[in-house]
Structures are given as structure tokens and as C-alpha cells.
Design an enzyme around this catalytic site. Sequence first.
Site, PDB file in Angstrom:
ATOM      1  N   ARG A  69       0.833  -1.210   0.000  1.00  0.00           N
ATOM      2  CA  ARG A  69       0.000   0.000   0.000  1.00  0.00           C
ATOM      3  C   ARG A  69       0.865   1.256   0.000  1.00  0.00           C
ATOM      4  O   ARG A  69       0.436   2.321  -0.456  1.00  0.00           O
ATOM      5  CB  ARG A  69      -0.946  -0.001   1.203  1.00  0.00           C
ATOM      6  CG  ARG A  69      -1.802   1.268   1.309  1.00  0.00           C
ATOM      7  CD  ARG A  69      -2.973   1.089   2.255  1.00  0.00           C
ATOM      8  NE  ARG A  69      -2.584   0.655   3.579  1.00  0.00           N
ATOM      9  CZ  ARG A  69      -2.171   1.478   4.554  1.00  0.00           C
ATOM     10  NH1 ARG A  69      -2.059   2.780   4.332  1.00  0.00           N
ATOM     11  NH2 ARG A  69      -1.855   1.000   5.737  1.00  0.00           N
ATOM     12  N   TYR A 122     -13.623  17.180 -16.777  1.00  0.00           N
ATOM     13  CA  TYR A 122     -14.259  15.872 -16.851  1.00  0.00           C
ATOM     14  C   TYR A 122     -15.402  15.826 -15.833  1.00  0.00           C
ATOM     15  O   TYR A 122     -15.287  16.350 -14.721  1.00  0.00           O
ATOM     16  CB  TYR A 122     -13.204  14.814 -16.544  1.00  0.00           C
ATOM     17  CG  TYR A 122     -13.725  13.420 -16.300  1.00  0.00           C
ATOM     18  CD1 TYR A 122     -14.577  12.791 -17.200  1.00  0.00           C
ATOM     19  CD2 TYR A 122     -13.324  12.718 -15.172  1.00  0.00           C
ATOM     20  CE1 TYR A 122     -15.042  11.509 -16.970  1.00  0.00           C
ATOM     21  CE2 TYR A 122     -13.773  11.429 -14.938  1.00  0.00           C
ATOM     22  CZ  TYR A 122     -14.629  10.833 -15.834  1.00  0.00           C
ATOM     23  OH  TYR A 122     -15.077   9.567 -15.595  1.00  0.00           O
ATOM     24  N   ASP A 194      -4.458  18.294 -15.644  1.00  0.00           N
ATOM     25  CA  ASP A 194      -4.838  16.967 -16.130  1.00  0.00           C
ATOM     26  C   ASP A 194      -4.368  16.867 -17.576  1.00  0.00           C
ATOM     27  O   ASP A 194      -4.907  17.524 -18.471  1.00  0.00           O
ATOM     28  CB  ASP A 194      -6.364  16.800 -16.025  1.00  0.00           C
ATOM     29  CG  ASP A 194      -6.834  15.412 -16.451  1.00  0.00           C
ATOM     30  OD1 ASP A 194      -6.085  14.712 -17.155  1.00  0.00           O
ATOM     31  OD2 ASP A 194      -7.972  15.046 -16.092  1.00  0.00           O
ATOM     32  N   LYS A 219      -6.155   5.509 -19.721  1.00  0.00           N
ATOM     33  CA  LYS A 219      -6.365   5.901 -21.104  1.00  0.00           C
ATOM     34  C   LYS A 219      -5.108   5.652 -21.951  1.00  0.00           C
ATOM     35  O   LYS A 219      -4.714   4.519 -22.159  1.00  0.00           O
ATOM     36  CB  LYS A 219      -6.792   7.370 -21.144  1.00  0.00           C
ATOM     37  CG  LYS A 219      -7.913   7.744 -20.154  1.00  0.00           C
ATOM     38  CD  LYS A 219      -9.149   6.893 -20.261  1.00  0.00           C
ATOM     39  CE  LYS A 219     -10.365   7.458 -19.540  1.00  0.00           C
ATOM     40  NZ  LYS A 219     -10.278   7.480 -18.075  1.00  0.00           N
TER      41      LYS A 219
END
Length: 403
Positions: A69, A122, A194, A219
Site C-alpha cells: 500500500r 471531466y 490533467d 487511457k
Amino acid sequence: MGTEGTGDAPAHRGRRASHALDTLAVHSGDAPDLNAGAVVPPIYQTTTFRFPAEFSEAREKGEVHLYTRHRNPSQSRAAEAIATLEGAEAGRVFSSGMAALSSVFFSLLRAGDEVVALEDLYGNTFSLLRELSERWHLSVRWVRAEESASVDQIVTPKTRLLLLESPTNPTLRVHDLDRWARAAAAVGAPLVVDNTFATPVNQRPLAHGATLVMHSATKYLGGHSDVIAGALVGSSAMLEGMDTMFHSLGGSLDPFAAFLLSRGIKTVGLRVHRQNETGRAVAEELARHPRVGRVCYPGSASAEEERIAARQMSGRGGMVSIVLQGGAPAAHRFMHALTLVQPASSLGGVESLASVPAETSHRQLTPEERQRRGIDDGMVRLSFGIEDPADLLADLREALRKT
């Protein structure tokens, strides 16, 4: 470097700084000398690691792993590759792009802070920031597309974070990163960009003054529609200062997903170059089609945006949005008529996809909010893969004929 980052990456190696991006994409993050000579590094599918009895001393020297983690070699390899491509000192990888972005918000913002954000974000990014503004009483100063050139007049001494994406989703508007960076610097606030749509192949926001660059690595970076991942890159000091929150939020990337991401990154240059070629060819042809009312493509909105795109982008990407004459019914007929381009959400993969933003990526917005952003009901967002451009154009022509 901190030893427990969420997939932390060391500074990109100086011996590779002069190499071309396609070369960096193949070799960044590889360490065959540390992996028994393996050309393809192994997947470290482990939750925990053995460490020496002198753990605290080893930890201070950055010589030990503790818990996946916090940090895992598979994560670090992907993070280093993305940092290298973006020209960053360091990187972190996450379980999704939204995990990366929410980690930024939770790390850098406090109740009552002021955020300056581009309105054309977005849909989930917009919704998250709006939700946090209600829960934390954030003051969000939304910047409309036509106000972007005056962002320096919108920031205030109270501004604690600036956020934008360029090109935008789904209208593909281009915004001046240098102008936003100057506005952020003037008030001492970080600028988060972004860069998902552009990718580091086409645009490197850090070179234009951004503080942090975020990716939905699902993406273009992953590139094969088979992994959900996110990434942040920036300075070592900045990311190390955010690590405690990253670890606590727990949005770490699974080692196998990190392996898939690293594998995808190796071909990002080849894929994006083909997608650039296809995007341009489609935008040029459909701009003349009688059944297409508007084409959205980076730089096409105005002469000023074309100048900005030419200055800060080396390619325009494989995304094209079209607004069909006839509204939503025409968009639905078009989607049904496609055979090679697949109706599906997401983008950036090797296969070409089409979606209606009003019903997918921006369905959370009200009709009035979508209209203000230029997201018409008849808009179809096209994400082009690596198929032959002639075949894709033929599919689009036939679908338009049936619309």
C-alpha cells in the site's frame, strides 16, 4: 526520496535525458541488473516485504520496502516511466485517475480554502470538486472557457489551488498553460494540470510551469483498455510532502495492474503518433461534411487557440468530437450505424470508441450546465485507436450516410 510512496519514482536518470521519447518509453523504469537480468521485470505480487532488524536506519536511507500500500517495485517502475516521459523528478501511481486527483485534494486543501478551476472539466472531476465545496465549504471560483485568458484576474491571495485540463473533455478546447502557471505563481498556489488527453507525447505541462501533472493512466498510458490506473508527477519534495495522505487514503495500484501499465507505456509513442495522424485526418474531413454541424479538435475553436496549441503541443491527439445535425436522435442513429468504431465509454486504447458525452462522461451535469459548456445532445466523442485511418474514415462516412 521517501521510502513509502504510493508507487514512488526516483528522478529520471540523467544518462537518458537526451534520448527521444519513444526510447525513454521503452527503457524507463527497467533495471535488468536488479532483476536477475530479466528483460521484462517481474511482477512483485506481494503485500509485504522482509526488512532488516535495523529497520529505521534502512528506511531513512531509502533502502527498504515495507508494505505494498506504501510502495512496491512494480508500482515504482511505472511511476518512474511516467515521470521520465513528463520530465518530472518523481511520480506516484494510483488505483485510478480519480484516486490520484482526490488524493491531491485531500493533501493540499483544507476546509474554507479557495480553488480556481476551469469549468470545462471531466464530469466526475467537476462533481467531486462541487461535492467537496459543499462538504468543506470550499470557495470554488469556476473559470469559463472564455475567461481563461483572464485567469490572472480571477485568482486572489486566498487561492490555494488552480486546476485545469487542456485539451478539455469533450470539447477539446486548448488553454494557455503558461498563463495559468503565471497566475498560480503570482499567488503562490500550485497549478495541477490533467494531461490525460494530450499525453506527454504531445504536451509536457511541467515545462510550461505546472506544479503537478495528473493522468488517468487508464487511457493513453495504459493504452489497451485492460487496466484502471492513475498517476501524479512533479517535484520530489512536493510528492514526498503528500505521501502521508496518499498512504492513509489507500488508493495504491495493484502490482499486476502496475505491470500492465508499464507494458502499455512502452508503446505509447508509437500509438499516439498514429492516433495524432488519424485525429487530424478525421477532423479535416468531417469539418466539410453536411451532416456535421461542428467539429471539436484542439486548436480549431479560434485563431488564438490554434496559436496556443501550436506553441505548447507537438501533436493534437486522437480525440475528435462532432456535433451532428439533428440532435440526440441523430447521434443515436450514428452510434447504431458504426461497425468498426465501437460504442463504449473511455478512450485512448488501441481500438476506436465512440460515446455521447451527455449520456456518459458528463451525464452528472444538468442540461443547462452542459449547454453552457458546448456539450450538445447531438455531440459524439470519438477516440481513435491504431486501426488504419482509411478504414476508420470509411466507417464514419457510412455511419453519417445512415444518420
